[in-house]
Design an enzyme around this catalytic site. Structure first.
Site: not given
Length: 272
Positions: A93-94
């Site tokens: 979830k960058r």
């Protein structure tokens, strides 16, 4: 991995199962703590037991990063151990901008050699586009999640009634293509999956929430299906923690096989 290769694996295995490797030191069987690398030993046995029934693995980075350098070592060994014909998802979830995203992409696509990474698109195109510059690699963009907090932002609507998740889908679908972009769509809102499918008919969805979180495989398939199947359905706790005894890998394999059998029926129904 290309889209054609992924679809071929779904056909061969008659499965669209993704096994989540959310490997928690507090939940793995206690006897594994005697091994030099308990996390990798757990993952290795899970992979051996489930690889015939799934087409993807999804390690959640938080479970590895919290262990510092040793956790990253366990993660790298795990990814290297996964067979080359199985799709790998770094659930990270960058989502940052410019060179930061570029270096995140290098981390996951070059150092770890993952096929894909999950991305939070809140900062816009320049937080996603660097991940789309790597041939054969995928950006999996958060679209409509199933957590309670999703109502805080994702479902809010503008004056014309368009909800935020709809805007995100419409925008991000233009940045990439169905060959390098997927969307995370939570399973516990089946009707929501149908709404997302109308907006992006050709993309693959990564669907968490089936099994332990209460989502229905039948509903996911009914609302999310497209001509290429278009679905990777993730199960984590329901498979990897089905037993905490010495038979944990065997039981995980049995649970994965049960899911594969159900998926094969769904595929057969649709002539896939």
């Amino acid at each position: 991995m290309t889209r054609a290769q992924l679809v071929e694996q779904i056909r061969i295995k008659q499965s669209f199962l993704c096994v989540g490797l959310d490997t928690d030191m507090d939940k793995i069987p206690s006897f594994l703590h005697d091994f030099e690398d308990p996390i990798f030993e757990f993952n290795k046995r899970i992979i051996d037991a489930t690889k015939d029934y799934c087409v993807a693995y999804k390690p959640n980075l938080a479970f590895y990063e919290c262990l510092g350098p040793k956790g990253w070592e366990s993660l790298k060994k795990t990814l290297d151990y996964i067979p080359a014909d199985i799709f790998t998802i770094a659930d990270a979830k960058r989502g940052d901008i410019g060179n930061t995203s570029t270096y995140y992409a290098k981390t996951f696509f070059e150092f770890l050699n993952c096929d894909s990474v999950t991305i939070a698109p809140y900062m816009g195109e320049d937080s996603v586009s660097p991940f789309l510059q790597f041939p054969g690699k995928w950006a999996i963009v958060l679209a409509l999640t199933s957590n309670a907090g999703a109502l805080d932002f994702q479902m809010t609507a503008d004056a014309k009634g368009k909800r935020l998740f709809e805007k995100v889908l419409e925008k991000t679908a233009k940045w990439g293509t169905p060959d390098n972009t997927m969307f995370v769509v939570g399973a516990t809102r089946a009707e929501g999956i149908g709404e997302v499918r109308k907006l992006v008919p050709n993309h693959f969805f990564l669907v968490p929430g089936v099994g332990a979180q209460g989502g229905s495989l039948e509903d996911v398939t009914r609302y999310g299906w497209n001509d290429d199947c278009g679905l990777l359905v993730n199960s984590s706790r329901g498979i990897i923690y089905a037993s905490n005894g010495e038979d944990f890998a065997q039981v995980a394999g049995e649970k994965a096989k049960e899911m594969q059998i159900l998926m094969a029926k769904e595929l057969k129904t649709r002539g896939f």
